[in-house]
Enzyme design. Structure first.
Site, PDB file in Angstrom:
ATOM      1  N   SER B  45       0.871  -1.165   0.000  1.00  0.00           N
ATOM      2  CA  SER B  45       0.000   0.000   0.000  1.00  0.00           C
ATOM      3  C   SER B  45       0.911   1.218   0.000  1.00  0.00           C
ATOM      4  CB  SER B  45      -0.893  -0.015   1.241  1.00  0.00           C
ATOM      5  OG  SER B  45      -1.888   0.965   1.116  1.00  0.00           O
ATOM      6  N   GLU B  46       0.739   2.103  -0.995  1.00  0.00           N
ATOM      7  CA  GLU B  46       1.787   3.109  -1.218  1.00  0.00           C
ATOM      8  C   GLU B  46       1.861   4.199  -0.148  1.00  0.00           C
ATOM      9  OE1 GLU B  46      -0.613   2.548  -3.607  1.00  0.00           O
ATOM     10  OE2 GLU B  46      -1.390   4.449  -4.398  1.00  0.00           O
ATOM     11  N   ASN B  47       0.902   4.205   0.787  1.00  0.00           N
ATOM     12  CA  ASN B  47       1.047   5.130   1.911  1.00  0.00           C
ATOM     13  C   ASN B  47       2.037   4.607   2.946  1.00  0.00           C
ATOM     14  OD1 ASN B  47      -1.061   3.172   2.277  1.00  0.00           O
ATOM     15  ND2 ASN B  47      -1.642   4.222   4.153  1.00  0.00           N
ATOM     16  N   SER B  87       8.451   4.169   0.183  1.00  0.00           N
ATOM     17  CA  SER B  87       7.391   3.452  -0.529  1.00  0.00           C
ATOM     18  C   SER B  87       7.537   3.620  -2.036  1.00  0.00           C
ATOM     19  CB  SER B  87       6.031   3.981  -0.068  1.00  0.00           C
ATOM     20  OG  SER B  87       5.004   3.292  -0.725  1.00  0.00           O
TER      21      SER B  87
END
Lengths: 234, 219
Positions: B45-47, B87
């Protein structure tokens, strides 16, 4: 140890004045500096340039500053949760620079690492690339993107100590550590402020050298944007 | 014709054991529900999370733990948390094996548009431009035709681009298609009951049909 502690949000933001460029940590409403945002709303500083991944929602986070027209320009990657933002943008009242999320994060990183620019493939061949220098490395095109130059960075951490060392919790870390490194003046609000020495140096995410002011925050709402759950297995 | 769930189910068959996978918002998120048993994958999850788990049980939501769609989620044994720069560092460095994302338009040379409709909708690109510019393996999950009945698989995108020549595979409610290196949508599979003629009519870009085109299978 140098003591970075200030009394609260009001003192922390006291010299943020009209026209300042400020970074605000958080992803969506997760890990946003609620206390400082509220203090900026109360102080009614105007013509701000805000660098933040998102723009809050209509009645929370940066949305509160937008509603009062305190923001002249917003630099973000995704603003889909804020109807007032979209309205101000489409009507031309608000200047907006939409940039890829990785570019946003890495431009913060560059500032904190003392590097003037980065090269990224994100946005090559799109309108994001307009007016930017393109360099080819090993057969692939990259855009040159400059490090951010922000007067203030405002971040939210889980724990911090009086020396300004910070520890973040879970995915509320997001942009906070890279923005903490990137501000000329960095302000950290924390859920729990402890004495220097109480945090294990091995577990510090942001060293205190990057943090100029720290305070114990209060009354965190920590609003959830999309509450998604599954049914308990019976 | 496939439902959104069936599109997700078909895409899930492309996931291999040991993959790190980034799922976009919308149909891609549903793919997580259909990952075949016995296959170990780690969702990014890119957060700032590797090892995204299912939604929390009611009452166990944690405001500090969300995915890129801002939904409350959980971690799993072996999960890790990192900042936004790292990320996108792992995305740029191609450590993520597969990216699945939605699109408004895809062109026959692999361009994608999914972030802006000038004058109407301006939500921003989020992490999509970074993902499409760096990922080595991208699958687009999308509707073949829009609500007005117009094709979204075009000779050339009409909306502002998210990335150039980056898409190689598309799964829609009608078909599975590859984008050929020289340009063109190569039809690989068709949804049950959907004719090649209908897919042809629904594809504004160049459609390449060679030999027998099997129906998509979900199991």
């Amino acid at each position: 140890m140098i003591n970075k502690v200030v009394s609260g949000a009001e003192e922390a933001i006291t010299d943020i004045s009209d026209g300042a460029t400020i970074m605000l940590g958080g992803f969506g409403l997760c890990g946003i500096p609620e206390n400082c945002i509220n203090a900026l709303v109360t102080k009614q500083v105007k013509n701000l340039t805000c660098i933040s991944n998102n723009a809050g929602v209509d009645d929370f986070g940066i949305g509160l500053m937008l509603k009062q027209r305190q923001v002249k320009k917003m630099i973000s990657s995704y603003v889909g949760e804020n109807a007032e933002f979209e309205r101000q943008l489409l009507s031309g009242e608000l200047e907006v620079d939409l940039i890829p999320q990785g570019t946003l994060a890495t431009r913060c990183l560059a500032a904190g690492y003392g590097m003037p620019a980065i090269f990224t493939p994100a946005g090559v061949g799109t309108e994001v690339a307009e007016g930017k220098e393109v360099r080819n490395f090993d057969g692939k095109d990259y855009l040159m993107e400059y490090a951010f130059d922000a007067d203030f960075a405002i971040v939210k951490a889980w724990k911090g100590d009086t020396a300004g060392n910070l520890i973040f919790r879970s995915t509320s870390r997001n942009f906070n550590p890279v923005m903490a490194m990137a501000g000329k003046i960095t302000i950290a609000e924390v859920e729990e402020l402890v004495e220097a020495g109480e945090l294990d140096p091995d577990y510090i995410h942001t060293p205190g050298i990057y943090v100029h002011r720290i305070f114990q925050g209060k009354d965190y709402e920590k609003r959830i944007e999309q509450r998604t759950v599954r049914k308990s297995e019976v | 014709m496939f439902s959104k769930e069936e599109i997700a189910q078909r895409i899930a068959k492309e996931i291999k054991d040991g993959y790190y996978v980034n799922l976009g918002i919308g149909i891609p998120t549903l793919v997580a529900n259909y990952i075949p048993k016995g296959i170990n994958v780690v969702l990014q999850s890119e957060n700032g999370l590797l090892g995204m788990g299912p939604f929390p049980f009611e009452g166990e939501e944690d405001a500090d733990l969300i995915n890129a769609g801002k939904q409350t989620i959980t971690t799993l044994p072996g999960s890790s948390i990192f900042d936004s720069a790292m990320s996108f560092g792992m995305i740029r460095a191609q450590k993520v094996d597969l990216t699945i994302l939605g699109a408004m338009e895809v062109s026959e040379n692999g361009d994608i548009a999914n972030w802006k409709i000038p004058g109407k909708m301006v939500k921003g690109m989020g992490g999509a431009m970074d993902l499409v510019a760096s990922a080595k393996n991208i699958i687009v999950a999308m509707q073949h035709i829009n609500k007005a009945g117009e094709s979204k698989l075009l000779p050339k995108c009409t909306l502002p681009l998210t990335g150039v020549k980056c898409i190689k595979k598309i799964v829609t409610e009608l078909a599975v298609l590859d984008i050929l290196p020289e340009g063109g949508f190569k039809l690989l599979e068709r949804a049950p009951g959907v004719s090649i003629e209908f897919i042809q009519q629904s594809t504004a870009g160049r459609l390449v049909v060679e030999g027998e085109i099997p129906e998509m299978k979900l199991d």
